[in-house]
Scaffold this motif. Structure first.
Motif, PDB file in Angstrom:
ATOM      1  N   ASP A 266       0.561  -1.431  -0.056  1.00  0.00           N
ATOM      2  CA  ASP A 266       0.053  -0.073  -0.364  1.00  0.00           C
ATOM      3  C   ASP A 266       0.788   1.316  -0.234  1.00  0.00           C
ATOM      4  O   ASP A 266       1.986   1.039   0.599  1.00  0.00           O
ATOM      5  CB  ASP A 266      -0.856   0.264   1.023  1.00  0.00           C
ATOM      6  CG  ASP A 266      -1.835  -1.241   1.047  1.00  0.00           C
ATOM      7  OD1 ASP A 266      -2.054  -1.323   0.016  1.00  0.00           O
ATOM      8  OD2 ASP A 266      -1.784  -1.251   1.951  1.00  0.00           O
ATOM      9  N   LYS A 267       0.084   2.584  -0.989  1.00  0.00           N
ATOM     10  CA  LYS A 267       1.042   3.198  -0.542  1.00  0.00           C
ATOM     11  C   LYS A 267       2.437   3.488  -0.772  1.00  0.00           C
ATOM     12  O   LYS A 267       3.632   3.852  -0.246  1.00  0.00           O
ATOM     13  CB  LYS A 267       1.188   4.438   0.659  1.00  0.00           C
ATOM     14  CG  LYS A 267      -1.108   4.440   0.665  1.00  0.00           C
ATOM     15  CD  LYS A 267      -1.305   5.965   1.648  1.00  0.00           C
ATOM     16  CE  LYS A 267      -2.475   5.344   1.702  1.00  0.00           C
ATOM     17  NZ  LYS A 267      -3.123   6.585   2.432  1.00  0.00           N
ATOM     18  N   PRO A 268       3.084   2.885  -2.072  1.00  0.00           N
ATOM     19  CA  PRO A 268       5.197   2.802  -1.561  1.00  0.00           C
ATOM     20  C   PRO A 268       5.100   3.818  -1.615  1.00  0.00           C
ATOM     21  O   PRO A 268       5.288   5.101  -2.202  1.00  0.00           O
ATOM     22  CB  PRO A 268       4.951   1.721  -3.370  1.00  0.00           C
ATOM     23  CG  PRO A 268       3.629   2.251  -4.120  1.00  0.00           C
ATOM     24  CD  PRO A 268       2.409   2.935  -3.054  1.00  0.00           C
ATOM     25  N   VAL A 269       6.402   3.684  -1.810  1.00  0.00           N
ATOM     26  CA  VAL A 269       7.772   4.959  -1.303  1.00  0.00           C
ATOM     27  C   VAL A 269       8.251   4.971  -3.179  1.00  0.00           C
ATOM     28  O   VAL A 269       8.689   3.632  -2.747  1.00  0.00           O
ATOM     29  CB  VAL A 269       8.525   5.241  -0.680  1.00  0.00           C
ATOM     30  CG1 VAL A 269       9.744   5.909  -0.306  1.00  0.00           C
ATOM     31  CG2 VAL A 269       7.414   4.820   1.159  1.00  0.00           C
ATOM     32  N   LEU A 270       8.375   5.617  -3.390  1.00  0.00           N
ATOM     33  CA  LEU A 270       8.899   6.064  -5.262  1.00  0.00           C
ATOM     34  C   LEU A 270      10.267   5.810  -4.955  1.00  0.00           C
ATOM     35  O   LEU A 270      10.527   6.838  -4.742  1.00  0.00           O
ATOM     36  CB  LEU A 270       8.336   6.704  -5.582  1.00  0.00           C
ATOM     37  CG  LEU A 270       6.537   6.136  -6.375  1.00  0.00           C
ATOM     38  CD1 LEU A 270       5.703   7.116  -6.999  1.00  0.00           C
ATOM     39  CD2 LEU A 270       6.953   4.682  -6.673  1.00  0.00           C
ATOM     40  N   TRP A 271      11.113   4.986  -5.790  1.00  0.00           N
ATOM     41  CA  TRP A 271      12.538   5.372  -6.266  1.00  0.00           C
ATOM     42  C   TRP A 271      12.624   6.498  -7.289  1.00  0.00           C
ATOM     43  O   TRP A 271      11.925   6.305  -8.084  1.00  0.00           O
ATOM     44  CB  TRP A 271      12.961   4.255  -6.484  1.00  0.00           C
ATOM     45  CG  TRP A 271      14.825   4.388  -6.871  1.00  0.00           C
ATOM     46  CD1 TRP A 271      15.254   3.564  -6.015  1.00  0.00           C
ATOM     47  CD2 TRP A 271      15.386   4.444  -8.140  1.00  0.00           C
ATOM     48  NE1 TRP A 271      17.220   3.948  -6.093  1.00  0.00           N
ATOM     49  CE2 TRP A 271      16.495   4.637  -8.017  1.00  0.00           C
ATOM     50  CE3 TRP A 271      14.900   4.679  -9.036  1.00  0.00           C
ATOM     51  CZ2 TRP A 271      17.725   5.064  -8.458  1.00  0.00           C
ATOM     52  CZ3 TRP A 271      15.392   5.667  -9.873  1.00  0.00           C
ATOM     53  CH2 TRP A 271      17.081   5.651  -9.583  1.00  0.00           C
ATOM     54  N   ASN A 272      12.984   7.503  -6.256  1.00  0.00           N
ATOM     55  CA  ASN A 272      13.354   8.410  -7.958  1.00  0.00           C
ATOM     56  C   ASN A 272      14.278   9.175  -8.119  1.00  0.00           C
ATOM     57  O   ASN A 272      15.789   8.735  -7.068  1.00  0.00           O
ATOM     58  CB  ASN A 272      12.359   9.619  -6.927  1.00  0.00           C
ATOM     59  CG  ASN A 272      11.636  10.606  -8.101  1.00  0.00           C
ATOM     60  OD1 ASN A 272      11.801  10.550  -9.017  1.00  0.00           O
ATOM     61  ND2 ASN A 272      10.223  10.957  -7.649  1.00  0.00           N
ATOM     62  N   LEU A 273      15.240  10.371  -8.372  1.00  0.00           N
ATOM     63  CA  LEU A 273      15.946  10.724  -8.950  1.00  0.00           C
ATOM     64  C   LEU A 273      16.517  11.676  -7.612  1.00  0.00           C
ATOM     65  O   LEU A 273      15.665  12.379  -6.798  1.00  0.00           O
ATOM     66  CB  LEU A 273      16.079  12.291  -9.824  1.00  0.00           C
ATOM     67  CG  LEU A 273      15.492  11.697 -11.028  1.00  0.00           C
ATOM     68  CD1 LEU A 273      15.373  12.476 -12.453  1.00  0.00           C
ATOM     69  CD2 LEU A 273      17.047  11.352 -12.083  1.00  0.00           C
ATOM     70  N   HIS A 274      17.938  10.787  -6.888  1.00  0.00           N
ATOM     71  CA  HIS A 274      18.422  11.900  -6.075  1.00  0.00           C
ATOM     72  C   HIS A 274      17.730  11.698  -4.573  1.00  0.00           C
ATOM     73  O   HIS A 274      18.072  11.702  -3.703  1.00  0.00           O
ATOM     74  CB  HIS A 274      18.965  13.269  -6.015  1.00  0.00           C
ATOM     75  CG  HIS A 274      19.239  13.577  -7.639  1.00  0.00           C
ATOM     76  ND1 HIS A 274      20.314  13.181  -7.885  1.00  0.00           N
ATOM     77  CD2 HIS A 274      19.076  14.369  -8.237  1.00  0.00           C
ATOM     78  CE1 HIS A 274      21.287  13.630  -8.911  1.00  0.00           C
ATOM     79  NE2 HIS A 274      19.691  14.154  -9.707  1.00  0.00           N
ATOM     80  N   ASP A 275      17.297  10.379  -5.043  1.00  0.00           N
ATOM     81  CA  ASP A 275      16.246   9.462  -3.521  1.00  0.00           C
ATOM     82  C   ASP A 275      16.521   7.857  -4.139  1.00  0.00           C
ATOM     83  O   ASP A 275      15.227   7.403  -4.270  1.00  0.00           O
ATOM     84  CB  ASP A 275      14.559  10.912  -3.643  1.00  0.00           C
ATOM     85  CG  ASP A 275      14.431  10.539  -2.268  1.00  0.00           C
ATOM     86  OD1 ASP A 275      14.652   9.948  -1.632  1.00  0.00           O
ATOM     87  OD2 ASP A 275      12.509  10.633  -2.306  1.00  0.00           O
ATOM     88  N   GLY A 276      17.197   8.217  -3.569  1.00  0.00           N
ATOM     89  CA  GLY A 276      17.298   6.040  -3.800  1.00  0.00           C
ATOM     90  C   GLY A 276      16.503   5.319  -2.688  1.00  0.00           C
ATOM     91  O   GLY A 276      17.087   4.947  -1.760  1.00  0.00           O
ATOM     92  N   GLU A 277      15.068   5.517  -2.450  1.00  0.00           N
ATOM     93  CA  GLU A 277      14.633   4.530  -1.294  1.00  0.00           C
ATOM     94  C   GLU A 277      14.389   3.041  -1.877  1.00  0.00           C
ATOM     95  O   GLU A 277      14.130   2.901  -3.132  1.00  0.00           O
ATOM     96  CB  GLU A 277      13.297   5.420  -1.585  1.00  0.00           C
ATOM     97  CG  GLU A 277      13.285   6.469  -0.461  1.00  0.00           C
ATOM     98  CD  GLU A 277      12.759   6.540   0.596  1.00  0.00           C
ATOM     99  OE1 GLU A 277      14.032   5.539   1.346  1.00  0.00           O
ATOM    100  OE2 GLU A 277      13.031   8.323   0.908  1.00  0.00           O
ATOM    101  N   LEU A 278      14.789   2.276  -1.345  1.00  0.00           N
ATOM    102  CA  LEU A 278      15.223   1.425  -1.744  1.00  0.00           C
ATOM    103  C   LEU A 278      14.301  -0.131  -0.361  1.00  0.00           C
ATOM    104  O   LEU A 278      14.493  -0.007   0.745  1.00  0.00           O
ATOM    105  CB  LEU A 278      15.958   0.682  -1.019  1.00  0.00           C
ATOM    106  CG  LEU A 278      17.896   0.844  -2.877  1.00  0.00           C
ATOM    107  CD1 LEU A 278      18.918   0.563  -2.171  1.00  0.00           C
ATOM    108  CD2 LEU A 278      17.228   0.302  -3.766  1.00  0.00           C
ATOM    109  N   TYR A 279      13.549  -0.943  -1.128  1.00  0.00           N
ATOM    110  CA  TYR A 279      12.732  -1.977  -0.187  1.00  0.00           C
ATOM    111  C   TYR A 279      13.771  -2.968  -0.091  1.00  0.00           C
ATOM    112  O   TYR A 279      14.545  -3.733  -0.925  1.00  0.00           O
ATOM    113  CB  TYR A 279      11.715  -2.576  -1.079  1.00  0.00           C
ATOM    114  CG  TYR A 279      10.533  -1.775  -1.002  1.00  0.00           C
ATOM    115  CD1 TYR A 279       9.567  -1.489  -0.078  1.00  0.00           C
ATOM    116  CD2 TYR A 279      10.220  -0.461  -1.297  1.00  0.00           C
ATOM    117  CE1 TYR A 279       8.379  -0.532   0.314  1.00  0.00           C
ATOM    118  CE2 TYR A 279       9.179   0.465  -1.612  1.00  0.00           C
ATOM    119  CZ  TYR A 279       8.380   0.573  -0.144  1.00  0.00           C
ATOM    120  OH  TYR A 279       6.789   1.214  -0.399  1.00  0.00           O
ATOM    121  N   SER A 280      13.459  -3.645   0.765  1.00  0.00           N
ATOM    122  CA  SER A 280      14.517  -5.343   1.292  1.00  0.00           C
ATOM    123  C   SER A 280      13.833  -6.423   1.030  1.00  0.00           C
ATOM    124  O   SER A 280      12.662  -5.876   1.562  1.00  0.00           O
ATOM    125  CB  SER A 280      15.514  -5.393   2.378  1.00  0.00           C
ATOM    126  OG  SER A 280      16.528  -3.815   2.698  1.00  0.00           O
TER     127      SER A 280
END
Length: 879
Positions: A266-280
């Motif tokens: 739900d409501k995923p945190v997006l990987w974006n430019l200069h914002d490397g949000e990573l799921y493990s």
């Protein structure tokens, strides 16, 4: 016998392999039994001197093995690229490990690998740039030492059709990337085509949710059927637990099964430019409740696509602005360490790019991981490069698709599947259309979620999402201002101009000769026009722009040594126009840079000009403490594109046009304005000039440069006086500013003396120097003498006639004799050998060994340096 030692690895190193510190840790009582990984960094090496294609014969007992560390390439042992060699390591396998599986993980080996355990062949891999997992188990003896031998060949015939032979770059033979021993239980996650065996695929992505598909390849190498539980735990970028998914599957003996799990987020945190949000995703394989294997992989959730001709990331339009980069260092060639690769990535982030083309082949997963973390887009390429330029028999190379080429292309995709940073797959660069088109089909068969591209020098494969161009107007053809032409420059996969720090021209002069004379000043104009075009004049018209290259690299081009188009030198020093690029890429980061500090002795019109790069509103120049005026951002016009005149009523030539001017009237022909460039036609004084620029934000930069004159004044406080040079062709000047690592030290700027320092010995840091023409040129031979006004240490850094092994150069007996004579003369004059051995660059730019003589001297001492035909420089450091 060398023993293997299990070493706990740092988090980053494990993530480089898609693993976490949990593996091999006591934190999970049964995890340490499930999978261990150890670096195999210490090996023995011997060249394979047998003839090519005569079969593999393992070294006999009398072989002369040499100890070395991995990463390693053949050049570091003084062997050419196209050699073959054997690496040997001893594995001690305890009896209790019976039933386990042993994998040798090679992150990269050029180009063909054959692996032997106790003399038994256990596997082969072709391809220099993709990883290989070799199952050692069939040859293992338990409760004993095991001889592991890896033969690596980069010979022409053996490495043919491996996507590693190119005329555009060197492929270093050898184990040039890290090597690991991975030990698992009989039931384990299987490294499918060299991948980690876990594929993470975000689907159906929106603001409200996304589905994560997790595919795990599980192998049963035991002799029994088992029921296996595959379980994945998903963790959000902030460390919170998203949920757990699992499935039980039957796994017959000797089989491998792909198990797919799915989890809605739900409501995923997006990987974006200069914002490397990573799921493990932590994945376990359990049998009868016990852990059989475990591994952590990471991914990011993002969308990528094209809206017409625009690139769209997460629904937002993106203009691609970045650089290309090879995998190479001046001293170790392709055998780069993780620290060196991280230093490069940190530098590109400091520059401010949003995209990196990791050319021309798959890079280490470590680099892709760094890109994931930084939130930077990546173009990944399969290694098919440059074959359109081959001639004769070489023209047949890669002219047709091959099974090995297809295998390597599939490996590239599968091994790097989980990296959100990779948004572009490339099927080749400047090569045969037919082959590139087939490999594009292979990529599409593997992955339809990313964009597919090709880097073209005129070829136009029609089965990619877009064709980008390698465009070099103003370098290989045309004028640099032709870069504004569209659609040719809408998508630019490469563009750049070469330059070397000791090549210089008067301001505005458009003169260059590719691979022979490549001045900083022309490269600056070339770059300035391009940066102004893509950032200011027509950003939307130039949707994709990559500068070639981030860093210089070894190549058969400039002086048969390197490709000089890097924004950084091969040693890693930023060139002047790096800062102009940065001033646009990072508008909120204050940039102020003085150009031309390496042109330390100006032998031209004193009013040739001073240039600075800045994204400030205004910059003021001070010359020898006096203001030369404040320039506004936007005042600068490219030299030769604008002329202002004040004339009486007559026909006059204005720029390239004839105009009728009224008496006393001043008119301008429209010129090409370039922002973030500041320029003053301020005349330099004879001798030393102190140059300083200050911006409106309170920042300042300064340098000291010298102007040639018939008579150069000697300051009253000069450390060196009465400087004399006996050779009329080689006048000497005392440069009263500290020497600089990577900087030039001879006075010529016309391409006749391209020597530079490398890293400086600590002992000589802060020393000033006596500059002459290149002393290894016989016509410049000269005796030097001077008087000290204060106590100082005088050093003579000199060539030795010997060279680092990786240059492949034999010792030069003539230079060795000249070095011996120089040292003898200096010893007679009171100098002693410091014992410091170093390296610098010869006129050819290849590295060379140096020695360092020294003498402590008092005020009033007269120092005499007898001349030799040899590269050397006199340094003076006040005590």
């Amino acid at each position: 016998m060398k023993k293997s030692i299990v070493t706990m690895l740092p988090t980053l190193g494990l993530f480089a392999l898609g693993m976490t510190p949990l593996q091999g840790c006591a934190m999970l009582s049964d995890a340490s039994e499930a999978r261990t990984i150890e670096p195999l960094s210490q090996w023995e090496f011997v060249q394979d001197s047998s003839a090519e294609n005569t079969g593999i014969r393992l070294p006999d007992s009398g072989a002369d093995w040499t100890d070395l560390s991995i990463p390693h390439c053949f050049r570091l042992s003084g062997l050419p690229e196209k050699s073959a060699g054997f690496y040997r390591h001893t594995l001690n396998v305890p009896a209790e490990d019976r039933g386990k599986t042993f994998y040798l993980l090679l992150e990269g080996a050029g180009s063909v690998v054959d692996v032997f355990v106790n003399g038994k062949p256990v596997g082969q891999h072709k391809g220099a740039y993709t990883a290989a997992w070799i199952d050692l188990t069939p040859g293992i003896r338990y409760g004993a030492d095991n001889e592991l031998i890896v033969r690596v060949s980069n010979r022409d015939l053996e490495a043919a059709n491996c996507l590693s032979q190119s005329n555009l770059f060197y492929t270093n033979g050898g184990l040039y990337r890290p090597v690991w021993l991975v030990k698992t239980l009989g039931i384990h996650i299987f490294p499918d085509m060299g991948s980690t065996g876990i594929y993470l695929t975000p689907k159906n992505i929106s603001e409200s949710g996304a589905d994560l598909e997790i595919t795990v390849h599980v192998r049963n190498s035991l002799k029994k059927y088992y029921q296996v539980l595959v379980r994945s735990t998903i963790t959000a970028p902030d460390g919170s637990k998203i949920g757990v998914v699992e499935e039980k599957v039957p796994l017959p003996s000797g089989t491998t099964k792909a198990v797919t799990l799915r989890k809605h987020i739900d409501k995923p945190v997006l990987w974006n430019l200069h914002d490397g949000e990573l799921y493990s995703v932590y994945t376990e394989v359990r049998v009868d409740g016990k852990l059989a294997d475990a591994m952590t992989e990471r991914t990011g959730i993002r969308t990528i696509g094209m809206d017409g001709e625009d690139f769209v990331l997460n629904g937002e339009k993106v203009l691609i602005r970045g650089v290309c980069k090879h995998h190479q260092d001046e001293h170790v060639w392709n055998a780069m360490t993780s620290d060196q690769l991280k230093w490069e990535m940190d530098g590109m982030m400091d520059l401010g790019v949003n995209t990196i083309r990791l050319a021309h082949y798959p890079h280490r997963r470590f680099e892709y991981n760094l890109a994931d973390e930084h939130g930077v887009l990546v173009w990944a390429e399969n290694g098919l490069a440059g074959h359109r330029w081959d001639k004769g028999e070489r023209a047949k190379r890669e002219s047709e698709p091959t099974p090995v080429g297809e295998q390597i292309t599939r490996e590239m995709v599968r091994q790097n599947w989980n990296h959100p940073s990779i948004v572009f797959w490339s099927s080749g660069n400047e090569t045969h259309d037919k082959t590139a088109s087939r490999y594009a089909d292979v990529i599409r068969e593997e992955d339809s979620s990313r964009l597919l591209t090709y880097a073209s020098a005129g070829e136009k494969p029609d089965n990619v999402d877009f064709v980008a161009g390698n465009t070099y107007q103003g370098w290989y053809w045309g004028n640099y201002t032709d870069f504004d032409q569209l659609p040719m420059n809408e998508y630019v996969s490469e563009t750049g101009a070469g330059c070397w720090v000791s090549h210089h021209l008067p301001t505005g002069e458009e003169r260059w000769k590719v691979d022979h004379f490549e001045s900083e000043e022309y490269a600056q104009m070339f770059a300035e026009f391009r940066f102004q075009t893509i950032f200011r004049n027509n950003p939307d018209g130039h949707k994709f722009f990559l500068w070639w290259n981030y860093r210089e690299f070894y190549d058969h081009k400039f002086k048969n040594n390197r490709n000089t188009k890097g924004i950084l030198t091969l040693a890693g020093m930023p060139k002047d126009y790096y800062y102009h690029f940065q001033s646009f890429l990072r508008p909120d980061h204050p940039v102020l840079h003085l150009c031309g500090r390496h042109w330390f002795y100006r032998q031209l019109d004193p009013a040739n000009g001073i240039k600075a790069y800045s994204n400030a509103d205004t910059v003021e120049l001070f010359l020898n403490g006096k203001s030369q005026g404040i320039m506004k951002n936007g005042d600068y016009v490219l030299p030769g594109t604008e002329t202002a005149v004040e004339q009486s009523d007559e026909i006059v030539s204005v720029g390239n046009m004839d105009k009728e001017m009224d008496a006393g009237e001043t008119k301008k022909v429209d010129g090409i304005v370039v922002e973030n460039v500041f320029f003053w036609k301020a005349p330099l004084s004879p001798g030393k000039n102190l140059v300083e620029v200050r911006d409106n934000r309170g920042n300042s930069r300064s340098m000291a440069i010298y102007q040639k004159a018939d008579t150069i004044p000697v300051p009253a406080d000069s450390l060196v006086v009465d400087l004399k040079s006996s050779g009329e062709n080689s006048p000497a000047i005392f440069i009263d500013r500290p020497i600089e690592a990577q900087g030039p030290f001879y006075t010529e700027v016309d391409g006749s003396s391209d020597n530079t320092f490398d890293a400086l010995p600590e002992m000589v840091e802060g020393a000033c120097w006596i500059a002459t023409k290149r002393l290894s040129d016989a016509k410049n031979k000269t005796d030097l003498s001077f008087t000290l006004t204060r106590p100082a240490t005088v050093y003579v850094m000199h060539g030795t006639g010997t060279y680092p092994a990786h240059t492949l150069d034999e010792p030069n007996e003539t230079e060795m004799a000249a070095a011996a004579a120089l040292k003898a003369d200096l010893a007679a004059a009171g100098f002693v050998d410091s014992g410091i051995q170093g390296i610098w660059r010869r006129h050819s730019l290849w590295l060379a060994d140096t020695g360092l003589m020294m003498r402590d001297a008092d005020a009033g001492d007269i120092i005499t340096i007898p001349g030799q035909t040899l590269d050397y420089v006199v340094l003076v450091k006040e005590q």
